[in-house]
Design a protein around this motif. Structure first.
Motif, PDB file in Angstrom:
ATOM      1  N   VAL A   1       0.729  -1.236   0.055  1.00 50.98           N
ATOM      2  CA  VAL A   1      -0.098  -0.048   0.055  1.00 50.98           C
ATOM      3  C   VAL A   1       0.921   1.069   0.027  1.00 50.98           C
ATOM      4  N   TYR A   2       1.864   1.090   0.863  1.00 49.24           N
ATOM      5  CA  TYR A   2       2.922   2.504   0.780  1.00 49.24           C
ATOM      6  C   TYR A   2       3.496   2.584  -0.571  1.00 49.24           C
ATOM      7  N   LEU A   3       4.115   1.573  -0.863  1.00 50.37           N
ATOM      8  CA  LEU A   3       4.769   1.868  -2.280  1.00 50.37           C
ATOM      9  C   LEU A   3       3.940   1.999  -3.469  1.00 50.37           C
ATOM     10  N   ALA A   4       2.739   1.585  -3.331  1.00 47.08           N
ATOM     11  CA  ALA A   4       1.813   2.015  -4.489  1.00 47.08           C
ATOM     12  C   ALA A   4       1.570   3.608  -4.808  1.00 47.08           C
ATOM     13  N   PHE A   5       1.904   4.411  -3.888  1.00 44.58           N
ATOM     14  CA  PHE A   5       1.660   5.820  -3.991  1.00 44.58           C
ATOM     15  C   PHE A   5       3.114   6.400  -3.881  1.00 44.58           C
ATOM     16  N   SER A   6       4.101   5.975  -3.296  1.00 48.28           N
ATOM     17  CA  SER A   6       5.311   6.519  -2.995  1.00 48.28           C
ATOM     18  C   SER A   6       6.045   6.588  -4.400  1.00 48.28           C
ATOM     19  N   VAL A   7       6.134   5.348  -5.125  1.00 48.49           N
ATOM     20  CA  VAL A   7       6.971   5.271  -6.346  1.00 48.49           C
ATOM     21  C   VAL A   7       6.533   6.311  -7.101  1.00 48.49           C
ATOM     22  N   SER A   8       5.223   6.877  -7.146  1.00 51.94           N
ATOM     23  CA  SER A   8       4.857   7.996  -7.931  1.00 51.94           C
ATOM     24  C   SER A   8       5.156   9.280  -7.389  1.00 51.94           C
ATOM     25  N   ALA A   9       5.390   9.544  -6.208  1.00 50.92           N
ATOM     26  CA  ALA A   9       5.648  10.766  -5.420  1.00 50.92           C
ATOM     27  C   ALA A   9       6.964  11.051  -5.028  1.00 50.92           C
ATOM     28  N   PRO A  10       7.485  12.262  -5.359  1.00 49.89           N
ATOM     29  CA  PRO A  10       8.854  12.342  -5.041  1.00 49.89           C
ATOM     30  C   PRO A  10       9.193  12.737  -3.689  1.00 49.89           C
ATOM     31  N   ASP A  11       7.997  13.047  -2.762  1.00 49.92           N
ATOM     32  CA  ASP A  11       8.278  12.991  -1.184  1.00 49.92           C
ATOM     33  C   ASP A  11       7.185  12.632  -0.623  1.00 49.92           C
ATOM     34  N   ASN A  12       7.130  12.797   0.813  1.00 50.30           N
ATOM     35  CA  ASN A  12       6.434  12.063   1.551  1.00 50.30           C
ATOM     36  C   ASN A  12       4.921  12.896   1.580  1.00 50.30           C
ATOM     37  N   LEU A  13       5.177  14.392   1.348  1.00 50.41           N
ATOM     38  CA  LEU A  13       4.007  15.253   1.248  1.00 50.41           C
ATOM     39  C   LEU A  13       3.067  14.770   0.003  1.00 50.41           C
TER      40      LEU A  13
ATOM     41  N   ALA B   1      -9.310   6.131  -7.878  1.00 48.39           N
ATOM     42  CA  ALA B   1      -8.314   6.930  -8.405  1.00 48.39           C
ATOM     43  C   ALA B   1      -7.179   5.994  -8.876  1.00 48.39           C
ATOM     44  N   GLY B   2      -6.477   6.414 -10.023  1.00 51.54           N
ATOM     45  CA  GLY B   2      -5.460   5.614 -10.504  1.00 51.54           C
ATOM     46  C   GLY B   2      -4.119   6.192 -10.176  1.00 51.54           C
ATOM     47  N   LEU B   3      -3.037   5.688 -10.860  1.00 56.18           N
ATOM     48  CA  LEU B   3      -1.582   5.794 -10.338  1.00 56.18           C
ATOM     49  C   LEU B   3      -0.902   6.535 -11.610  1.00 56.18           C
ATOM     50  N   SER B   4       0.248   7.242 -11.112  1.00 56.47           N
ATOM     51  CA  SER B   4       1.001   7.581 -12.286  1.00 56.47           C
ATOM     52  C   SER B   4       1.604   6.455 -13.231  1.00 56.47           C
ATOM     53  N   PRO B   5       1.813   7.035 -14.604  1.00 61.20           N
ATOM     54  CA  PRO B   5       2.463   5.897 -15.488  1.00 61.20           C
ATOM     55  C   PRO B   5       3.812   5.240 -14.811  1.00 61.20           C
ATOM     56  N   LYS B   6       4.487   5.919 -13.961  1.00 62.23           N
ATOM     57  CA  LYS B   6       5.619   5.597 -13.114  1.00 62.23           C
ATOM     58  C   LYS B   6       5.291   4.046 -12.430  1.00 62.23           C
ATOM     59  N   ALA B   7       4.018   3.837 -12.198  1.00 64.09           N
ATOM     60  CA  ALA B   7       3.913   2.627 -11.281  1.00 64.09           C
ATOM     61  C   ALA B   7       3.151   1.496 -12.254  1.00 64.09           C
ATOM     62  N   ASP B   8       3.359   1.670 -13.701  1.00 62.69           N
ATOM     63  CA  ASP B   8       2.906   0.782 -14.495  1.00 62.69           C
ATOM     64  C   ASP B   8       3.914  -0.602 -14.504  1.00 62.69           C
ATOM     65  N   LEU B   9       3.507  -1.666 -14.751  1.00 58.58           N
ATOM     66  CA  LEU B   9       4.311  -2.867 -15.067  1.00 58.58           C
ATOM     67  C   LEU B   9       5.116  -2.915 -16.264  1.00 58.58           C
ATOM     68  N   ILE B  10       6.528  -2.893 -16.339  1.00 56.69           N
ATOM     69  CA  ILE B  10       7.322  -2.624 -17.439  1.00 56.69           C
ATOM     70  C   ILE B  10       7.750  -3.941 -18.136  1.00 56.69           C
ATOM     71  N   VAL B  11       7.403  -4.074 -19.290  1.00 56.88           N
ATOM     72  CA  VAL B  11       7.526  -5.247 -19.916  1.00 56.88           C
ATOM     73  C   VAL B  11       9.054  -5.218 -20.370  1.00 56.88           C
ATOM     74  N   PRO B  12       9.910  -6.079 -20.302  1.00 60.64           N
ATOM     75  CA  PRO B  12      11.409  -6.177 -20.532  1.00 60.64           C
ATOM     76  C   PRO B  12      11.649  -6.415 -22.009  1.00 60.64           C
ATOM     77  N   PHE B  13      12.588  -5.706 -22.495  1.00 59.66           N
ATOM     78  CA  PHE B  13      13.025  -5.932 -23.986  1.00 59.66           C
ATOM     79  C   PHE B  13      12.087  -4.944 -24.907  1.00 59.66           C
ATOM     80  N   VAL B  14      11.176  -4.221 -24.346  1.00 55.29           N
ATOM     81  CA  VAL B  14      10.070  -3.560 -25.117  1.00 55.29           C
ATOM     82  C   VAL B  14       9.919  -2.097 -24.464  1.00 55.29           C
ATOM     83  N   LYS B  15      10.557  -1.231 -24.921  1.00 56.09           N
ATOM     84  CA  LYS B  15      10.556   0.094 -24.611  1.00 56.09           C
ATOM     85  C   LYS B  15       9.081   0.859 -24.456  1.00 56.09           C
TER      86      LYS B  15
END
Length: 383
Positions: free
Chosen positions: A146-158, A174-188
């Motif tokens: 739960v913490y990581l779901a929002f922290s990987v998209s947020a640059p700080d705790n605020l 509410a959704g999440l930032s694209p930074k939290a998307d599942l990355i597929v290796p070898f496909v940029k």
């Protein structure tokens, strides 16, 4: 701690600015954890021996293992002590990701400690009840997810608090930032949006799954620790890239501010693991126990989530994955058909019963892991 001191001293002597580089501190963390393991290791092993905290060996397994009965176990505490001290010395203690990884690692380590203590000291072969053990793992895993779901998209705790509050106010839609998307290796250009619930579910599975996978693999001298060292080192490279805006943009990775500091944690894991291997190499003077295996697996899973490399962790940890699958297949096959697919599970025991010597199994699994780690690292550029 030492980073803060270097910042203070650098006001007078500019040479101390060199300690601001994550790459240097990651190397120094590796060396420091290694030295700490060498210094503390003999004393801890002697204490475990005096306390008669010895390993019990299954009588239905390979006969060569019977001689290992009584070997000190719960040596994973040595790894945890080295990791924690080293990270506190060389890490940026203002970094939230460092604390998340340390707390998850210590939490799973505590679960493993209780389980080991009941098995070895209280002579309870069942250890911690399976439901309680899985329940505590799940609680820690869900809280971290739960913490990581929002922290990987947020640059700080605020901004983390703001994103978490907005999710609650939206009725958990509410959704999440694209930074939290599942990355597929070898496909940029391909990644899959997970949403909050999908991210939490995936993160939970990665943390708890990795923890138990390493634990199942830890059955031969040195078998689990060296793959952990290699995977930890590789994740340190991913952390460094993900935390650097220039490298992340060039290689097509999401930039996660603060993730680069995890390279120091990965360095401490690698150094502590190598130090433990000194005593755990065949014939082992000490065994890791659940206290080490559960903690290390959870640490690798948590780091992989933060740097958005869950699939790459699955690739690099192929030995852990296959070992786990062998247990699942064996249990399902025996319950449904009454037959065993393998001579014994996990898989390393199957090869032992086929005639492979213990050292052969261990080294060959190391070689496979090395190839898988190199394959995983190739995804840095082959995208």
């Amino acid at each position: 701690m030492l980073l803060w001191l270097s910042e203070v001293f650098s006001r007078e002597v500019r040479t101390f600015n060199v300690f601001g580089y994550i790459s240097l501190r990651a190397v120094l963390a590796t060396m420091t954890a290694l030295v700490i393991s060498f210094v503390i290791g003999p004393r801890m092993i002697a204490w475990l021996s005096r306390m008669k905290i010895g390993q019990a060996v299954r009588d239905d397994g390979p006969q060569t293992h019977l001689a290992k009965a009584g070997t000190p176990t719960m040596g994973g505490a040595l790894i945890l002590v080295s990791i924690v001290i080293t990270t506190l010395l060389w890490g940026d203690l203002r970094n939230r990701f460092i604390w998340v990884v340390l707390l998850v690692t210590l939490g799973f380590g505590a679960v493993g400690w209780v389980d080991d203590w009941r098995k070895v000291v209280r002579r309870n072969p069942k250890g911690m009840p399976a439901r309680a053990k899985f329940g505590w793992q799940s609680l820690i895993g869900i809280m971290a997810a739960v913490y990581l779901a929002f922290s990987v998209s947020a640059p700080d705790n605020l901004q983390f608090v703001q994103a978490f509050t907005a999710w609650i106010r939206s009725g958990f839609s509410a959704g999440l930032s694209p930074k939290a998307d599942l990355i597929v290796p070898f496909v940029k250009t391909v990644s899959y949006p997970l949403g909050v619930w999908g991210f939490i579910a995936l993160s939970y599975c990665v943390i708890v799954g990795a923890s138990n996978a390493v634990n199942l693999t830890d059955g031969l001298d040195g078998l689990a620790i060296m793959p952990t060292v290699m995977i930890g080192g590789a994740l340190g490279i991913f952390a460094y890239v993900t935390g650097n805006a220039i490298f992340a943009r060039y290689l097509g990775f999401p930039h996660i501010p603060g993730a680069g500091e995890l390279a120091v944690v990965c360095g401490s894991i690698a150094g502590a693991g190598l130090g433990f291997l000194w005593f755990n190499a065949y014939p082992a003077d000490v065994f890791m126990g659940d206290v080490g295996a559960l903690a290390l697996g959870a640490a690798l899973g948590t780091i992989a989530i933060i740097v958005r490399q869950e699939i790459v962790l699955f690739i690099m940890g192929g030995v852990f994955v296959v070992e786990t699958l062998s247990v699942v297949i064996q249990v399902l096959s025996f319950k449904t058909t009454g037959r065993r697919v393998f001579r014994m599970a996990p898989l390393h025991h199957h090869y032992e019963l086929k005639g492979w010597k213990e050292n052969q199994v261990v080294v060959r699994f190391w070689i496979v892991t090395m190839l898988l780690v190199l394959f995983g690292l190739s995804t840095l550029k082959l995208r």
